[in-house]
Design an enzyme around this catalytic site. Structure first.
Site, PDB file in Angstrom:
ATOM      1  N   ASP A 126      -0.769   4.989   2.887  1.00 56.27           N
ATOM      2  CA  ASP A 126      -0.326   6.533   2.166  1.00 56.27           C
ATOM      3  C   ASP A 126      -0.599   6.325   0.752  1.00 56.27           C
ATOM      4  OD1 ASP A 126       1.915   5.012   2.370  1.00 56.27           O
ATOM      5  OD2 ASP A 126       3.080   6.802   2.205  1.00 56.27           O
ATOM      6  N   HIS A 176       0.771  -1.257  -0.091  1.00 59.78           N
ATOM      7  CA  HIS A 176      -0.178   0.026   0.048  1.00 59.78           C
ATOM      8  C   HIS A 176       0.696   1.213  -0.050  1.00 59.78           C
ATOM      9  CE1 HIS A 176      -0.071  -0.082   4.719  1.00 59.78           C
ATOM     10  NE2 HIS A 176       1.230  -0.515   4.170  1.00 59.78           N
ATOM     11  N   HIS A 177       2.190   1.205   0.040  1.00 57.06           N
ATOM     12  CA  HIS A 177       2.973   2.423   0.030  1.00 57.06           C
ATOM     13  C   HIS A 177       3.440   3.040  -1.435  1.00 57.06           C
ATOM     14  CE1 HIS A 177       3.130   2.190   4.407  1.00 57.06           C
ATOM     15  NE2 HIS A 177       3.885   1.274   4.576  1.00 57.06           N
ATOM     16  N   ALA A 178       3.382   2.099  -2.350  1.00 60.67           N
ATOM     17  CA  ALA A 178       3.747   2.588  -3.727  1.00 60.67           C
ATOM     18  C   ALA A 178       2.869   3.578  -4.251  1.00 60.67           C
ATOM     19  CB  ALA A 178       3.697   1.350  -4.539  1.00 60.67           C
ATOM     20  N   HIS A 222       0.360   3.754   7.990  1.00 57.22           N
ATOM     21  CA  HIS A 222      -0.614   4.369   7.151  1.00 57.22           C
ATOM     22  C   HIS A 222      -0.681   3.938   5.838  1.00 57.22           C
ATOM     23  CE1 HIS A 222      -2.028   8.216   5.124  1.00 57.22           C
ATOM     24  NE2 HIS A 222      -3.221   7.549   5.553  1.00 57.22           N
TER      25      HIS A 222
END
Length: 350
Positions: A136, A95-97, A134
């Site tokens: 993000d 989920h950070h990419a 998070h």
């Protein structure tokens, strides 16, 4: 995978490699080409977030990352085609990419690609992120999209990567209220975490009325995890997965894609946590114990990594961690309630 097989899982499908066109739905083509370049020449200077300590380059990293994306996209497609109500992509949840940058071990944002696929099929998508970090990248990619609601419960960015996910982050000017963040204090345990999740997720679903649920089940919030500072047990993961299942059936006719995510106690925590996702999706109550044959199979490598003995209990027993003081519960609940009210007011206004 061995653990869920030992519990009765039979339908497992090898994920296909996502096409460049599918990945380019959210990632820029020049970024994809850069990842491919690292796949062939991993020792070149760092670029676009690849080749760093967070995202080391390695041979075939494009194909590996595209296969992860293909697993989550394939799960969405099977739900859209009516083959199943629920699907689980345990390798997913990266989920950070970002659109043009890798970050936090994440190359292609498979879970955001899954959200986009469901949205493009006409659904209102609620994304629920339970990782300790998070979400993000997903939030950024849908910041101005009124058809996607992102909800993240995580350790505060003041103490943990990626430094975002504050209550003030509520969505862009075209989609006010469609981002809701519940940052938590260092050291909170099951009582606080569950109280916040149980407060925020159902109310947001009632307001947003999603027709498709995508969830990320990072288990790096566990007390044994070495990279963060929360004190959860698998009791929380059991409660949360069953809650997401209820939300999916109440609002989305059961349409629910779940993914894995973070989790760095790879033997004692991750298998049990993600087995609970599969059990919730199959509507089974968890057995009391992990199978003896599974423990015997993995005990030696777990010991080599300092993660032995493997737990006998699938769900951590009471008293595994000390309870949260009442003041900790109330402080974090107050913050989460303020964030929730802010998102609800903005959603109501638009």
């Amino acid at each position: 995978l061995d653990l869920v097989k030992a519990m009765g899982a039979e339908r497992m499908m090898e994920p296909e490699v996502a096409s460049d066109e599918a990945i380019a739905r959210l990632h820029e083509p020049h970024y994809i080409e850069q990842v491919k370049s690292f796949s062939e020449h991993p020792w070149q200077p760092a670029a676009m977030g690849v080749g760093t300590n967070d995202v080391p380059a390695f041979h075939d990293m494009h194909e590996v990352s595209a296969r992860i994306a293909g697993g989550s996209l394939g799960g969405v497609q099977r739900i859209l085609d009516g083959e199943t109500d629920h699907a689980f992509s345990p390798g997913g949840g990266l989920h950070h990419a970002m659109r043009t940058r890798a970050a936090g071990f994440c190359v292609y944002n498979d879970v955001a690609l899954a959200v986009a696929a469901a949205r493009d099929a006409g659904h209102r998508v609620m994304y629920i992120d339970l990782d300790v970090h998070h979400g993000d990248g997903v939030q950024a990619l849908f910041w101005d999209d009124p058809r996607v609601l992102t909800c993240s419960v995580h350790e505060s960015g003041r103490s943990l990567f990626p430094g975002t996910g504050m209550v003030e982050e509520t969505g862009g000017p075209l989609a006010p209220g469609t981002a809701c963040n519940a940052p938590l204090d260092v050291g909170v345990g099951d009582e606080t975490w569950w109280a916040v999740v149980n407060l925020v997720v159902p109310v947001l679903a009632d307001m947003f009325k999603p027709t498709f649920i995508v969830s990320q089940h990072g288990c790096d919030s566990h007390a044994l995890d070495p990279l963060a500072h929360l004190r959860l047990t698998t009791v929380s993961y059991l409660r949360a997965t069953q809650l997401v299942d209820r939300v999916a059936h109440e609002h989305a006719d059961g349409r629910w894609l779940a993914t894995g995510g973070g989790g760095y106690d790879a033997y004692r925590v991750v298998p049990r946590s993600w087995a609970l996702v599969w059990l919730a999706q199959d509507h089974r109550e968890p057995p009391a114990r992990t199978p003896e044959g599974w423990r015997e199979r993995w005990e030696e490598p777990a010991e080599a990594y300092g993660q032995a003995p493997l737990p006998v209990d699938l769900v951590d027993p009471p008293g595994t961690v000390s309870p949260d003081p009442d003041v900790i519960v109330s402080r974090n609940l107050k913050r989460a309630r303020a964030s929730l009210v802010r998102s609800l007011e903005l959603l109501a206004g638009c």
